[in-house]
Design a protein around this motif. Structure first.
Motif, short mmCIF file in Angstrom:
data_model
loop_
_atom_site.label_atom_id
_atom_site.label_comp_id
_atom_site.label_asym_id
_atom_site.label_seq_id
_atom_site.Cartn_x
_atom_site.Cartn_y
_atom_site.Cartn_z
N VAL A 74 27.16 34.91 32.62
CA VAL A 74 28.58 34.04 32.50
C VAL A 74 29.26 35.16 33.50
O VAL A 74 29.54 36.22 33.34
CB VAL A 74 29.07 34.31 31.18
N ILE A 75 30.09 34.45 34.34
CA ILE A 75 30.88 35.07 35.47
C ILE A 75 32.46 34.97 35.00
O ILE A 75 32.79 33.55 34.81
CB ILE A 75 30.81 34.73 36.97
N MET A 76 32.98 35.92 34.91
CA MET A 76 34.54 35.91 34.49
C MET A 76 35.43 36.51 35.75
O MET A 76 35.32 37.54 35.96
CB MET A 76 34.75 36.78 33.15
N GLU A 77 36.08 35.69 36.25
CA GLU A 77 37.18 35.95 37.15
C GLU A 77 38.69 35.52 36.90
O GLU A 77 38.68 34.62 35.90
CB GLU A 77 36.74 35.20 38.73
N GLY A 78 39.48 36.06 37.66
CA GLY A 78 41.04 35.61 37.37
C GLY A 78 41.83 36.81 37.95
O GLY A 78 41.42 37.90 38.15
N ARG A 79 43.01 36.55 37.75
CA ARG A 79 44.24 37.68 38.44
C ARG A 79 44.22 38.59 37.35
O ARG A 79 43.67 38.61 36.19
CB ARG A 79 45.38 36.81 38.48
N ASP A 80 44.59 39.81 37.90
CA ASP A 80 44.73 41.02 36.81
C ASP A 80 45.74 40.63 35.71
O ASP A 80 46.85 39.94 35.99
CB ASP A 80 45.51 42.05 37.72
N SER A 81 45.40 41.05 34.52
CA SER A 81 45.87 40.79 33.31
C SER A 81 45.93 39.49 32.80
O SER A 81 46.76 38.77 31.81
CB SER A 81 47.47 41.25 33.11
N ALA A 82 44.78 38.53 33.40
CA ALA A 82 44.85 37.21 32.86
C ALA A 82 44.09 36.87 31.45
O ALA A 82 43.80 35.76 31.05
CB ALA A 82 43.97 36.40 33.95
N GLY A 83 43.45 37.94 31.11
CA GLY A 83 42.92 37.86 29.65
C GLY A 83 41.43 38.07 29.82
O GLY A 83 40.76 37.57 28.56
N LYS A 84 40.93 38.15 30.90
CA LYS A 84 39.14 38.19 31.04
C LYS A 84 38.50 39.15 30.00
O LYS A 84 37.68 38.88 29.05
CB LYS A 84 38.70 38.64 32.37
N GLY A 85 39.17 40.39 29.74
CA GLY A 85 38.71 41.25 28.90
C GLY A 85 38.80 40.90 27.31
O GLY A 85 37.66 41.17 26.62
N GLY A 86 39.86 40.23 27.01
CA GLY A 86 40.01 39.91 25.81
C GLY A 86 38.86 38.80 25.42
O GLY A 86 38.60 38.69 24.19
N LEU A 139 46.55 49.59 34.08
CA LEU A 139 47.47 49.46 35.34
C LEU A 139 46.87 50.45 36.35
O LEU A 139 47.21 51.61 36.16
CB LEU A 139 48.83 49.45 35.00
N SER A 140 46.72 49.74 37.28
CA SER A 140 46.07 50.84 38.63
C SER A 140 47.05 50.40 39.77
O SER A 140 47.89 49.29 39.93
CB SER A 140 44.62 50.56 38.87
N PRO A 141 46.80 51.43 40.66
CA PRO A 141 47.82 50.99 42.00
C PRO A 141 47.33 49.79 42.63
O PRO A 141 48.00 48.89 43.23
CB PRO A 141 47.53 52.17 42.87
N MET A 142 45.99 49.29 42.49
CA MET A 142 45.61 48.04 43.04
C MET A 142 46.00 46.78 42.27
O MET A 142 46.72 45.91 42.89
CB MET A 142 44.06 48.07 42.75
N ASP A 143 46.39 46.99 41.08
CA ASP A 143 46.93 46.09 40.25
C ASP A 143 48.52 45.51 40.48
O ASP A 143 48.99 44.57 40.80
CB ASP A 143 46.97 46.38 38.67
N LEU A 144 49.08 46.78 40.92
CA LEU A 144 50.47 46.52 41.08
C LEU A 144 50.56 46.06 42.59
O LEU A 144 51.57 45.16 42.93
CB LEU A 144 51.22 48.09 41.42
N GLU A 145 49.56 46.52 43.45
CA GLU A 145 49.70 45.92 44.85
C GLU A 145 49.30 44.35 44.66
O GLU A 145 49.85 43.54 45.67
CB GLU A 145 48.79 46.53 45.79
N SER A 146 48.37 44.08 43.76
CA SER A 146 48.18 42.29 43.63
C SER A 146 49.17 41.66 43.15
O SER A 146 49.52 40.43 43.76
CB SER A 146 46.93 42.34 42.54
N TYR A 184 46.84 36.05 47.11
CA TYR A 184 45.59 35.65 46.20
C TYR A 184 45.45 34.19 45.86
O TYR A 184 44.28 34.00 45.63
CB TYR A 184 45.75 36.57 44.72
N THR A 185 46.83 33.60 45.56
CA THR A 185 46.60 32.24 45.55
C THR A 185 45.88 31.35 46.43
O THR A 185 45.07 30.62 46.36
CB THR A 185 48.15 31.69 45.21
N LYS A 186 46.02 31.76 47.61
CA LYS A 186 45.56 31.22 48.89
C LYS A 186 44.05 31.51 49.00
O LYS A 186 43.08 30.53 49.22
CB LYS A 186 46.28 31.51 50.31
N ALA A 187 43.61 32.66 48.60
CA ALA A 187 42.35 32.99 48.39
C ALA A 187 41.46 32.42 47.45
O ALA A 187 40.46 31.99 47.56
CB ALA A 187 42.25 34.76 48.43
#
Length: 305
Positions: free
Chosen positions: A82-94, A214-221, A228-231
């Motif tokens: 099962v592959i879980m993908e999505g934006r940061d804070s989208a709820g994958k971990g939950g 929250l990581s610096p990468m999250d804030l940059e995203s 990210y939407t286009k990608a």
């Protein structure tokens, strides 16, 4: 004696059930330490959140089905990825936490790989993921996966255009190979709105128990939302194959997100009930000559509570 034993057993089982429910409430406890202003804004944005009683009743029902799925996977030697993908804070971990909460960690395991080291960067791109693929009788959930190349690596400039293009050419055949080898491949994308991500990032900033997320990468995203939407859109168009299609889970309401994803996952795997032998607790052997040793007090954890 029998009636007393049965009463004691019933009381113990009731206490265990209560402890289980307490654990559920503890996991679900997500009320952040927010300012009243931010809390009002969040509640105003979520006027129709799923009722807690409805949520818990269905969550427990679905988790019981997940145990049946687990038994079937063990019995048949099935391999589930099962592959879980999505934006940061989208709820994958939950979602992952609720799927694995009551499963055997020797059967259902989570893979969340860190950024590749120098050696891994020189390898075939998929190489570091291969050792984590499921063997017979295993369920593996990837908390992010090789699709990092189509998302964060591409948007943040960690992969150049040639590497991204090579990925898009390779990944459909790689996943077809997995399916041909007998692996059930499920790919989920957890989708939230721009406004919802902003609110969740603010919650993490103001909640001391969530700031670690929250990581610096999250804030940059957050800054690069449109990139990210286009990608994401190109990723869907080039990797949504019949053998391993994408499934989008709407995640603005976390409770609905979890239930909908688990319900869908269960419909995608042809599991059946597995007959099991009735378990009977054997009598303990008693040795009249055995005396339990008294251990030193310093070995015990202090009873603060």
């Amino acid at each position: 004696m029998t009636d007393e034993f049965e009463t004691t057993t019933f009381d113990w089982l009731e206490a265990e059930l209560q402890d289980t429910l307490d654990e559920d409430f503890e996991i679900e406890f997500a009320e952040p330490m927010l300012s009243m202003e931010l809390r009002k804004i969040y509640r105003a944005q979520h006027p129709e959140m799923l009722d807690r009683k409805v949520y818990f009743r269905n969550l427990l029902r679905l988790q019981a089905e997940l145990i049946k799925l687990q038994d079937w996977v063990i019995e048949t030697g099935a391999k589930v990825l099962v592959i879980m993908e999505g934006r940061d804070s989208a709820g994958k971990g939950g979602v992952i936490k609720r799927i694995t909460q009551r499963l055997n960690p020797r059967v259902a395991r989570v893979v969340a790989l860190p950024a590749p080291n120098r050696r891994e960067q020189s390898q075939w791109y998929f190489q570091r993921y291969v050792p984590h693929l499921p063997a017979g009788g295993e369920i593996v959930l990837f908390d992010r996966s090789w699709y990092n190349r189509a998302g964060v690596e591409r948007v943040m400039g960690f992969a150049d255009d040639t590497q991204v293009e090579q990925f898009f050419e390779d990944v459909p055949e790689f996943e077809r190979m997995l399916v041909r080898s007998g692996i059930i491949v499920l790919k989920y994308w957890f989708s939230i709105t721009d406004e919802e991500q902003q609110l969740r990032f603010l919650m993490r900033i103001h909640d001391p128990m969530k700031q670690w997320k929250l990581s610096p990468m999250d804030l940059e995203s957050r800054v690069r939302w449109e990139q990210y939407t286009k990608a994401k859109e190109e990723m869907f168009s080039r990797t949504n194959i019949p053998e391993a299609p994408w499934y989008i889970v709407e995640g603005n309401d976390k409770k609905r997100e979890r239930l909908n994803c688990i319900e869908h996952l269960l419909t995608q795997i042809p599991y059946t009930d597995v007959a099991s032998e009735r378990v009977a607790l054997p009598d303990r052997e008693y040795n009249p000559d055995y005396e339990r040793r008294v251990l030193p007090d310093e070995l015990y954890v202090p009873k603060i509570y």
